[in-house]
Design an enzyme around this catalytic site. Sequence first.
Site, mmCIF file in Angstrom:
data_model
loop_
_atom_site.group_PDB
_atom_site.id
_atom_site.type_symbol
_atom_site.label_atom_id
_atom_site.label_comp_id
_atom_site.label_asym_id
_atom_site.label_seq_id
_atom_site.Cartn_x
_atom_site.Cartn_y
_atom_site.Cartn_z
ATOM 1 N N ARG A 200 35.950 52.069 41.559
ATOM 2 C CA ARG A 200 34.950 51.040 41.286
ATOM 3 C C ARG A 200 34.009 51.519 40.190
ATOM 4 O O ARG A 200 33.568 52.657 40.189
ATOM 5 C CB ARG A 200 34.135 50.727 42.544
ATOM 6 C CG ARG A 200 34.837 49.786 43.523
ATOM 7 C CD ARG A 200 34.909 48.373 42.967
ATOM 8 N NE ARG A 200 35.468 47.420 43.907
ATOM 9 C CZ ARG A 200 36.753 47.064 43.939
ATOM 10 N NH1 ARG A 200 37.613 47.615 43.102
ATOM 11 N NH2 ARG A 200 37.172 46.152 44.801
ATOM 12 N N GLU B 284 32.043 44.160 34.870
ATOM 13 C CA GLU B 284 33.254 43.608 34.252
ATOM 14 C C GLU B 284 33.105 42.107 33.989
ATOM 15 O O GLU B 284 32.498 41.395 34.789
ATOM 16 C CB GLU B 284 34.456 43.859 35.173
ATOM 17 C CG GLU B 284 34.736 45.338 35.354
ATOM 18 C CD GLU B 284 35.834 45.625 36.374
ATOM 19 O OE1 GLU B 284 36.353 44.663 36.997
ATOM 20 O OE2 GLU B 284 36.158 46.801 36.553
ATOM 21 N N HIS C 9 40.985 46.761 34.025
ATOM 22 C CA HIS C 9 41.119 46.638 35.484
ATOM 23 C C HIS C 9 42.506 46.113 35.864
ATOM 24 O O HIS C 9 42.653 45.044 36.467
ATOM 25 C CB HIS C 9 40.028 45.731 36.059
ATOM 26 C CG HIS C 9 39.792 45.965 37.528
ATOM 27 N ND1 HIS C 9 38.587 45.741 38.138
ATOM 28 C CD2 HIS C 9 40.629 46.398 38.511
ATOM 29 C CE1 HIS C 9 38.676 46.021 39.429
ATOM 30 N NE2 HIS C 9 39.905 46.418 39.679
#
Length: 332
Positions: free
Chosen positions: A237, A266, A284
Amino acid sequence: MTKAEQLQTVAILVPGDFNDHAVDRINHTFRRVTIERADPALVTDEMRSNVRGIASFAGINAAMMDALPNLELIASFGVGYDSVDVGHAAAKNIMVTNTPDVLTEEVADTAIGLLINTVRDLPRAETWLRDGSWLRKGNYPLSRLTLRGRKVGIFGMGRIGQAIARRLEAFGLPVAYHNRRRVEGLSYQYHPTLQGLAEAVDTLISVAPGGASTEKAVNAEILSALGANGVFVNIGRGSTVDEAALATALANGTIAAAGLDVFADEPNVPKALLDAPNTSLLPHVGSASDHTRRAMADLCVDNLVSWFTERRPLTPVPETANVRAKAIPGKV
């Protein structure tokens, strides 16, 4: 009325965009209700009366739960669920599920690929070939770093951390780890503090979950302990890293390089990290294959089906493991 017919009367709220396969299964099994985003201001009276489940990528906060008085289950798509207020869910007797295991191997593969890209500079080497530099300028410069002789520390030795460790063993690299507690049955060296782990290794892979307890855990002190030959990889994370401290450490040589698949805000990536020549950055994509996302979608929906037919979840998160379904006369 059969169970299948009863399920088709159960309203499942899907906020915003969602996995196509999961949406298709929900459409065929339940009554899907859509909303632009998980915002209590957008909840209608009909939703308040009828919605009993949520299937979502996005965070579900306390206000959203309170806006849906008949909510029984939140089926979160992904292994991480720090964007769901699980404490409030437990207090409200709302089950929360996630999708562990089915993405473990895919994410571990990505972590190793990102580590190799970071150490050997492979994305830039491919660009060198594709843009004609090999033809015009000759061989790509030798990579400054190598995996050979490295000692790897894993921050977060859960399912994914252990899968990464198994792969690293195959590379002939020693592995150590830091967790909230020692994992029974593992032979890897355990460090009770992240600082101690960083001091003992030169390569740190973070698989830690998000949340208040890990907020900016990888900070300037940890990066300094990693050392000038240090490599940092984050597949967990973005919130676990002090990104400003990381950018500074990369710029001044406190560490050698970083590979990142996740970021704090993000899809906004700090310019200092984008501009750093010693980073390898991914958008990601840790679990982002058709195969794995379909398996995650199936588990997400299977949790809904199991709850509304058998009154039990398949993969409850620990914080709501003791939540019990209430019997509703005349309903599944």
